[in-house]
Design a protein around this motif. Sequence first.
Motif, PDB file in Angstrom:
ATOM      1  N   PRO A 247       0.823  -1.217   0.000  1.00  0.00           N
ATOM      2  CA  PRO A 247       0.000   0.000   0.000  1.00  0.00           C
ATOM      3  C   PRO A 247       0.856   1.264   0.000  1.00  0.00           C
ATOM      4  N   THR A 248       0.540   2.168  -0.879  1.00  0.00           N
ATOM      5  CA  THR A 248       1.190   3.473  -0.931  1.00  0.00           C
ATOM      6  C   THR A 248       0.144   4.498  -1.364  1.00  0.00           C
ATOM      7  N   SER A 249       0.556   5.740  -1.531  1.00  0.00           N
ATOM      8  CA  SER A 249      -0.374   6.790  -1.953  1.00  0.00           C
ATOM      9  C   SER A 249       0.246   7.557  -3.106  1.00  0.00           C
ATOM     10  N   GLY A 250      -0.625   7.981  -4.035  1.00  0.00           N
ATOM     11  CA  GLY A 250      -0.146   8.732  -5.178  1.00  0.00           C
ATOM     12  C   GLY A 250      -1.151   8.695  -6.307  1.00  0.00           C
ATOM     13  N   SER A 251      -0.679   8.964  -7.496  1.00  0.00           N
ATOM     14  CA  SER A 251      -1.519   8.956  -8.687  1.00  0.00           C
ATOM     15  C   SER A 251      -1.491   7.571  -9.315  1.00  0.00           C
ATOM     16  N   PRO A 252      -2.624   6.870  -9.385  1.00  0.00           N
ATOM     17  CA  PRO A 252      -2.617   5.545 -10.017  1.00  0.00           C
ATOM     18  C   PRO A 252      -2.155   5.595 -11.467  1.00  0.00           C
ATOM     19  N   ALA A 253      -2.535   6.641 -12.204  1.00  0.00           N
ATOM     20  CA  ALA A 253      -2.144   6.736 -13.611  1.00  0.00           C
ATOM     21  C   ALA A 253      -0.637   6.914 -13.750  1.00  0.00           C
ATOM     22  N   LEU A 254      -0.049   7.785 -12.927  1.00  0.00           N
ATOM     23  CA  LEU A 254       1.392   8.006 -13.021  1.00  0.00           C
ATOM     24  C   LEU A 254       2.171   6.785 -12.553  1.00  0.00           C
ATOM     25  N   LEU A 255       1.712   6.141 -11.486  1.00  0.00           N
ATOM     26  CA  LEU A 255       2.404   4.941 -11.008  1.00  0.00           C
ATOM     27  C   LEU A 255       2.295   3.805 -12.018  1.00  0.00           C
ATOM     28  N   LEU A 256       1.156   3.729 -12.721  1.00  0.00           N
ATOM     29  CA  LEU A 256       1.034   2.734 -13.776  1.00  0.00           C
ATOM     30  C   LEU A 256       1.974   3.054 -14.927  1.00  0.00           C
ATOM     31  N   GLN A 257       2.089   4.336 -15.278  1.00  0.00           N
ATOM     32  CA  GLN A 257       3.029   4.730 -16.326  1.00  0.00           C
ATOM     33  C   GLN A 257       4.460   4.404 -15.913  1.00  0.00           C
ATOM     34  N   MET A 258       4.805   4.652 -14.657  1.00  0.00           N
ATOM     35  CA  MET A 258       6.135   4.339 -14.153  1.00  0.00           C
ATOM     36  C   MET A 258       6.433   2.850 -14.291  1.00  0.00           C
ATOM     37  N   THR A 259       5.516   2.008 -13.827  1.00  0.00           N
ATOM     38  CA  THR A 259       5.729   0.565 -13.879  1.00  0.00           C
ATOM     39  C   THR A 259       5.760   0.065 -15.315  1.00  0.00           C
ATOM     40  N   THR A 260       4.896   0.609 -16.162  1.00  0.00           N
ATOM     41  CA  THR A 260       4.881   0.205 -17.572  1.00  0.00           C
ATOM     42  C   THR A 260       6.192   0.556 -18.254  1.00  0.00           C
ATOM     43  N   ASN A 261       6.715   1.739 -17.974  1.00  0.00           N
ATOM     44  CA  ASN A 261       7.998   2.132 -18.566  1.00  0.00           C
ATOM     45  C   ASN A 261       9.120   1.200 -18.122  1.00  0.00           C
ATOM     46  N   LEU A 262       9.147   0.875 -16.833  1.00  0.00           N
ATOM     47  CA  LEU A 262      10.196  -0.009 -16.332  1.00  0.00           C
ATOM     48  C   LEU A 262      10.101  -1.389 -16.970  1.00  0.00           C
ATOM     49  N   LEU A 263       8.887  -1.908 -17.060  1.00  0.00           N
ATOM     50  CA  LEU A 263       8.702  -3.236 -17.639  1.00  0.00           C
ATOM     51  C   LEU A 263       8.991  -3.232 -19.138  1.00  0.00           C
ATOM     52  N   HIS A 264       8.577  -2.160 -19.819  1.00  0.00           N
ATOM     53  CA  HIS A 264       8.854  -2.051 -21.250  1.00  0.00           C
ATOM     54  C   HIS A 264      10.355  -2.002 -21.515  1.00  0.00           C
ATOM     55  N   VAL A 332      10.196   7.958 -15.407  1.00  0.00           N
ATOM     56  CA  VAL A 332      10.163   7.146 -14.182  1.00  0.00           C
ATOM     57  C   VAL A 332      10.792   7.903 -13.026  1.00  0.00           C
ATOM     58  N   LYS A 333      11.937   8.509 -13.266  1.00  0.00           N
ATOM     59  CA  LYS A 333      12.631   9.259 -12.211  1.00  0.00           C
ATOM     60  C   LYS A 333      11.791  10.425 -11.705  1.00  0.00           C
ATOM     61  N   SER A 334      11.155  11.148 -12.626  1.00  0.00           N
ATOM     62  CA  SER A 334      10.328  12.287 -12.223  1.00  0.00           C
ATOM     63  C   SER A 334       9.094  11.841 -11.442  1.00  0.00           C
ATOM     64  N   ILE A 335       8.468  10.747 -11.867  1.00  0.00           N
ATOM     65  CA  ILE A 335       7.289  10.237 -11.156  1.00  0.00           C
ATOM     66  C   ILE A 335       7.662   9.804  -9.744  1.00  0.00           C
ATOM     67  N   ILE A 336       8.783   9.107  -9.613  1.00  0.00           N
ATOM     68  CA  ILE A 336       9.221   8.657  -8.288  1.00  0.00           C
ATOM     69  C   ILE A 336       9.548   9.855  -7.402  1.00  0.00           C
ATOM     70  N   ARG A 337      10.217  10.837  -7.956  1.00  0.00           N
ATOM     71  CA  ARG A 337      10.549  12.042  -7.180  1.00  0.00           C
ATOM     72  C   ARG A 337       9.295  12.782  -6.751  1.00  0.00           C
ATOM     73  N   ALA A 338       8.287  12.832  -7.637  1.00  0.00           N
ATOM     74  CA  ALA A 338       7.032  13.495  -7.291  1.00  0.00           C
ATOM     75  C   ALA A 338       6.283  12.756  -6.194  1.00  0.00           C
ATOM     76  N   HIS A 339       6.547  11.454  -6.030  1.00  0.00           N
ATOM     77  CA  HIS A 339       5.904  10.658  -4.981  1.00  0.00           C
ATOM     78  C   HIS A 339       6.810  10.483  -3.763  1.00  0.00           C
ATOM     79  N   ASP A 340       7.846  11.316  -3.664  1.00  0.00           N
ATOM     80  CA  ASP A 340       8.764  11.302  -2.512  1.00  0.00           C
ATOM     81  C   ASP A 340       9.437   9.948  -2.343  1.00  0.00           C
ATOM     82  N   GLY A 341       9.783   9.321  -3.455  1.00  0.00           N
ATOM     83  CA  GLY A 341      10.449   8.026  -3.417  1.00  0.00           C
ATOM     84  C   GLY A 341      11.875   8.107  -3.923  1.00  0.00           C
ATOM     85  N   THR A 342      12.512   6.953  -4.024  1.00  0.00           N
ATOM     86  CA  THR A 342      13.882   6.872  -4.501  1.00  0.00           C
ATOM     87  C   THR A 342      13.976   5.820  -5.604  1.00  0.00           C
ATOM     88  N   LEU A 343      14.898   6.045  -6.531  1.00  0.00           N
ATOM     89  CA  LEU A 343      15.142   5.129  -7.648  1.00  0.00           C
ATOM     90  C   LEU A 343      16.594   4.691  -7.591  1.00  0.00           C
TER      91      LEU A 343
END
Length: 363
Positions: A247-264, A332-343
């Motif tokens: 469980p985390t919090s954020g934008s489902p669309a952006l997190l899906l884009q992040m995961t899709t980019n990584l998997l792609h 991916v880096k920008s989405i993670i930074r916007a969600h206060d995460g680390t890559l």
Amino acid sequence: MNRAPGLSVRLKLTLSYAGFLILAGALLLAIVWLFLLRGYPASSLVPRFSNFPRILDPSNFGPSIFGPATVVVLAFLLVFGLVGGWFLAGRMLAPLTRITNATRRAATGSLAHRIELEGRHDEFRELADSFDAMLARLEAHVAEQQRFAANAAHELRTPLAVTQTLLDLARKDPSRDPGELVDRLHAVNARAIDLTEALLLLSRADQRSFAREHVDLSLIAEEATETLLPLAEKHGVTIETSADITPTSGSPALLLQMTTNLLHNAIVHNLPEQGTVQVTTAVRPESVMLTVENTGGTLSPQMLSTLTEPFQRGAERIRTDHAGVGLGLAIVKSIIRAHDGTLTLSPRAAGGLRVTVQLPTAR
């Protein structure tokens, strides 16, 4: 900067002015004794309650001496207090003057300078170090934005130049097959649209213009895996998943884009045959983690350090028709930074890449 522990500015000012007052008081007592009480016997200097009215009578002290001496002493103490206080305040606030001057230089656009205030740790040194760190981040951000603007202009100019060339060839040779021209123009235009949409997505992530919702990162990873499974099967890549509820919090669309980019990227940057991709989600006490690993060639430290830069592409891909626009990991880096995460990017010992995303746990 690492500094040794020191006294706070507040305590320094307190001790400085208290010491100055003690010095002034001692000087006043010495002057009173020297000019007014030196001729009196020691026994008469011990106050008694019955003697207070007589002691307080100004006529007993000699008005011819007391008046002028008092004026001179008070004037001297006033001048001494003003000069000493001005000097002490200047010494204590000198670091603040350096910080103010550095702020004015930064306001004019000069970001290369640093305060580098010497001395032990206190509030002023902490402020100076924080300001230096802010200047370093601003300088790096401005340089990054300048590189990004130059690269974006170059990338956007390419499809426009190709379109112009195709149109010029069609004008010079009317007998060319129009269907071929339309197909090539369609491909170039699609690439330009993809690049523009990627730039808009990157801008949206940088500005954090999204509403936060509770999200299960494992479900996001499952959705991205199902979406890209046909692409993986087409290129002979096997996707292995291991998911815990994250469980985390954020934008489902952006997190899906992040995961899709990584998997792609993991599918595209892989072995020509029998490649694998591992997708794992895990929960920690204060964070949730998404890990995407892929087989592939050995990555050099120089290449690894530039993968998240905009418009940086890997050296080899399975298919050129999935070359992308070079913004996958930058987004991916920008989405993670916007969600206060680390890559974290790290090479695998057997070849390939391991990407670890760490986001705060939803509370």
